[in-house]
Enzyme design. Structure first.
Site, PDB file in Angstrom:
ATOM      1  N   GLY A  92       0.795  -1.153  -0.008  1.00  0.00           N
ATOM      2  CA  GLY A  92       0.059  -0.078   0.037  1.00  0.00           C
ATOM      3  C   GLY A  92       0.971   1.199  -0.074  1.00  0.00           C
ATOM      4  O   GLY A  92       0.424   2.461  -0.203  1.00  0.00           O
ATOM      5  N   ARG A  93       2.165   0.895   0.388  1.00  0.00           N
ATOM      6  CA  ARG A  93       2.975   2.084   0.463  1.00  0.00           C
ATOM      7  C   ARG A  93       4.435   1.975   0.069  1.00  0.00           C
ATOM      8  O   ARG A  93       5.410   2.767   0.363  1.00  0.00           O
ATOM      9  CB  ARG A  93       2.894   2.789   1.666  1.00  0.00           C
ATOM     10  CG  ARG A  93       3.185   2.043   2.743  1.00  0.00           C
ATOM     11  CD  ARG A  93       3.563   2.716   4.126  1.00  0.00           C
ATOM     12  NE  ARG A  93       3.555   1.849   5.188  1.00  0.00           N
ATOM     13  CZ  ARG A  93       3.919   2.288   6.417  1.00  0.00           C
ATOM     14  NH1 ARG A  93       4.240   3.594   6.452  1.00  0.00           N
ATOM     15  NH2 ARG A  93       3.830   1.315   7.369  1.00  0.00           N
ATOM     16  N   ASP A 252       0.942 -11.566   6.807  1.00  0.00           N
ATOM     17  CA  ASP A 252       1.363 -10.818   5.860  1.00  0.00           C
ATOM     18  C   ASP A 252       2.631 -10.148   6.121  1.00  0.00           C
ATOM     19  O   ASP A 252       3.322  -9.437   5.284  1.00  0.00           O
ATOM     20  CB  ASP A 252       0.448  -9.435   5.315  1.00  0.00           C
ATOM     21  CG  ASP A 252      -0.198  -8.754   6.586  1.00  0.00           C
ATOM     22  OD1 ASP A 252      -0.713  -9.393   7.606  1.00  0.00           O
ATOM     23  OD2 ASP A 252       0.098  -7.458   6.696  1.00  0.00           O
TER      24      ASP A 252
HETATM   25  P1  AMP Z   1       1.677  -2.861   8.222  1.00  0.00           P
HETATM   26  O1  AMP Z   1       0.935  -2.884   9.468  1.00  0.00           O
HETATM   27  O2  AMP Z   1       2.842  -1.660   7.789  1.00  0.00           O
HETATM   28  O3  AMP Z   1       2.257  -4.343   7.972  1.00  0.00           O
HETATM   29  O4  AMP Z   1       0.691  -2.735   6.878  1.00  0.00           O
HETATM   30  C1  AMP Z   1      -0.475  -3.693   6.594  1.00  0.00           C
HETATM   31  C2  AMP Z   1      -1.157  -3.058   5.433  1.00  0.00           C
HETATM   32  O5  AMP Z   1      -1.476  -1.554   5.556  1.00  0.00           O
HETATM   33  C3  AMP Z   1      -0.090  -3.330   4.097  1.00  0.00           C
HETATM   34  O6  AMP Z   1      -0.898  -3.520   3.028  1.00  0.00           O
HETATM   35  C4  AMP Z   1       0.459  -2.039   4.072  1.00  0.00           C
HETATM   36  O7  AMP Z   1       0.833  -1.632   2.695  1.00  0.00           O
HETATM   37  C5  AMP Z   1      -0.679  -1.110   4.216  1.00  0.00           C
HETATM   38  N1  AMP Z   1      -0.299   0.492   4.709  1.00  0.00           N
HETATM   39  C6  AMP Z   1       0.242   0.780   5.909  1.00  0.00           C
HETATM   40  N2  AMP Z   1       0.490   2.196   6.276  1.00  0.00           N
HETATM   41  C7  AMP Z   1      -0.025   2.490   4.933  1.00  0.00           C
HETATM   42  C8  AMP Z   1      -0.037   3.933   4.397  1.00  0.00           C
HETATM   43  N3  AMP Z   1       0.298   4.800   5.101  1.00  0.00           N
HETATM   44  N4  AMP Z   1      -0.366   4.123   3.346  1.00  0.00           N
HETATM   45  C9  AMP Z   1      -0.995   2.929   2.350  1.00  0.00           C
HETATM   46  N5  AMP Z   1      -0.992   1.536   2.904  1.00  0.00           N
HETATM   47  C10 AMP Z   1      -0.476   1.497   4.077  1.00  0.00           C
HETATM   48 MG    MG Z   2       3.186  -5.334   6.359  1.00  0.00          MG
END
Ligand code: AMP
Ligand code: MG
Length: 487
Positions: A92-93, A252
């Site tokens: 997502g980023r 994930d």
């Molecule tokens: P994480 O908790 O960082 O492992 O992220 C979980 C999901 O949320 C993944 O698909 C990330 O790419 C997405 N994600 C986390 N932060 C962001 C953000 N600021 N913008 C877009 N997607 C995000």
């Molecule tokens: Mg992640």
């Protein structure tokens, strides 16, 4: 040594096609600048460390420029988050810029985190803030230096781009490296969306590229799964032995390579606390320090479920059964070494458990205890460490058992003992408050502290002159810091 424009790309994941990832270009940061770079990670790409200081470096890793051979892609995956299935996640980023191979023939994914919105951004802004990028940078390089398998970090690029979290912060990008960014959640995605052909392609890809030795086995996929189980058991044994709490062990965030992956509100223990929860939105303590062990197995079962189209269920179950005994053997082996023992005895498990109980009850610093234990003979060390314990009778009883055990272990000099123990017991770990100090300075534009801390943590077992302040228990303000989950 290579110049930046001499990297050699071979984008094997991108070639799997659009079912696996989507082409997206990075969104540049305003006024990109180098915050910190890892020379060790630069060396993995055969890059001359000096190039990190050039403007083109910040432009490349700040999203302004791209190599002609790069093929930036956002990967799709899903996963179990806090035990519940989320049908679609994905980058997502972050973007997989491409795969680079070095002169030794090793492939490294270049993944730019904080690179802007993608089709998988959901409600997010596609950005990462300076704070969390620095934390991931420091942690991944520090874990590597402790010999704990981890994704690596090439650099952090800071910027003037405003990013809104609990308050306004600044955007940053982190260049993450790993031999693969494939997660358990990749397999889950194709399993639950019922795309067996793509799932088979993915399995072939992982087997051929990352587990080629399993090809020789009668059941290659089963051999691969078994290897993944083993690597995870070893990884989590290391986390537990060194006091690393990941914080968000969603499937994930689990790498198919068994490396530490996706850093959020992680924390190294200061005082030993088996029940420690580093993620303050984890109200039930699903990912507490001691729960990492059963959660490791839970995550592997989620992967096993996704692999049922390829592997017999009874064989999967049997392989899953390897996890706990392997974990225990690895953990005990590491803890024996941390205690300075070179042989194995049946009661060693009890010796370790009793010590941890005592440390827990007295709030003893987990890292410094083991370091100090190796400073001198067992008798002198325990006499000195005794003051840290509240239950003196309990500690004395443990110390007697330990001294006798050391005696039986072998006859070696104090010097030999120190050398052996200091080689496995770090003096410097990434304490939250140290990261916090470095972040505060960086947020006001001073990067010297991040760089120094990174340097110190790159040699965690070596006492470094003038760096005593990095080997202390946290000051009062630095204990139990609440690390924001927003990143
Ligand atoms: P994480 O908790 O960082 O492992 O992220 C979980 C999901 O949320 C993944 O698909 C990330 O790419 C997405 N994600 C986390 N932060 C962001 C953000 N600021 N913008 C877009 N997607 C995000
Ligand atoms: Mg992640």
């Amino acid at each position: 040594m290579k110049a930046l424009d001499e990297l050699t790309f071979d984008n094997r994941f991108a070639r799997l096609g659009d079912a696996f990832s989507t082409h997206v270009l990075p969104e540049p940061l305003d006024v990109p600048r180098l915050v910190v770079a890892s020379n060790a990670a630069m060396a993995l790409l055969d890059l001359d460390p000096a190039v990190a200081e050039t403007p083109v470096f910040a432009e490349l890793f700040g999203g302004h420029k791209l190599w002609a051979e790069a093929e930036p892609r956002a990967m799709v995956y899903s996963g179990h988050q806090f035990g519940g299935y989320t049908p679609q996640l994905g980058d997502g980023r972050g973007l997989l810029l491409g795969e680079v191979y070095n002169e030794a023939g090793e492939h490294w994914d270049l993944h730019l985190k904080g690179a802007g919105m993608t089709p998988y951004s959901r409600m997010g802004d596609g950005r990462a803030v300076l704070r969390s990028s620095i934390r991931e940078f420091l942690a991944s390089e520090a874990l590597h230096a402790l010999s704990i398998p981890s994704s690596r970090a090439l650099c952090v690029i800071g910027s003037d781009t405003p990013v809104w979290r609990e308050k306004q912060e600044r955007g940053a990008m982190l260049l993450r490296m790993a031999p693969s960014h494939i997660r358990f959640g990749h397999f889950e995605y194709f399993y639950y969306t019922k795309k067996p052909e793509q799932q088979a392609l993915l399995a072939e890809h992982v087997l051929n590229l990352h587990y080629p030795e399993c090809r020789e086995q009668p059941e290659p996929y089963l051999a691969m799964f078994r290897e993944i189980v083993e690597r995870n058991a070893e990884l989590i044994a290391k986390w537990q032995a060194y006091g690393f709490c990941h914080g968000v062990m969603n499937t994930d965030n689990m790498s198919i390579l068994g490396i530490t992956f996706d850093f959020g509100p992680f924390s190294f223990l200061d005082d030993f606390d088996a029940h420690f929860i580093c993620n303050h939105s984890d109200h039930e303590g699903r990912y507490s320090f001691s729960n990492q062990v059963p959660i490791g197995q839970w995550n592997l079962s989620a992967l096993a479920q996704a692999l049922t189209p390829f592997i017999r269920v009874d064989a999967l179950k049997e392989a899953l059964g390897l996890y706990l005994p392997l974990y225990q053997a690895n953990y005990l082996d590491l803890m024996r070494r941390r205690l300075g023992l070179t042989t194995a005895e049946d009661d060693d498990q009890k010796l370790v458990e009793r010590l941890l109980q005592l440390m827990q009850n007295s709030g003893v610093d987990y890292t410094l205890f083991f370091r100090r234990l190796g400073d001198e003979s067992a008798a002198l060390a325990v006499a000195r460490l005794r003051d840290d314990f509240v239950d003196l009778a309990g500690f004395d009883a443990w110390a007697e058992v330990y001294k006798a055990r050391v005696e039986r272990d072998g006859n070696y000099s104090e010097e030999q003992r120190r050398e052996r123990m200091h080689a496995v017991n770090p003096l410097y770990i990434l304490r939250n408050y140290l990261a916090q100090n470095a972040i505060a300075a960086a947020e006001s534009g001073d990067y010297t502290e991040v760089r120094r801390l990174h340097e110190v943590l790159s040699k965690p077992f070596e006492e470094q002159a003038g760096m005593e302040q990095y080997a202390q228990r946290p000051p009062d303000w630095g204990k139990h810091l609440e690390i924001s989950c927003s990143s």
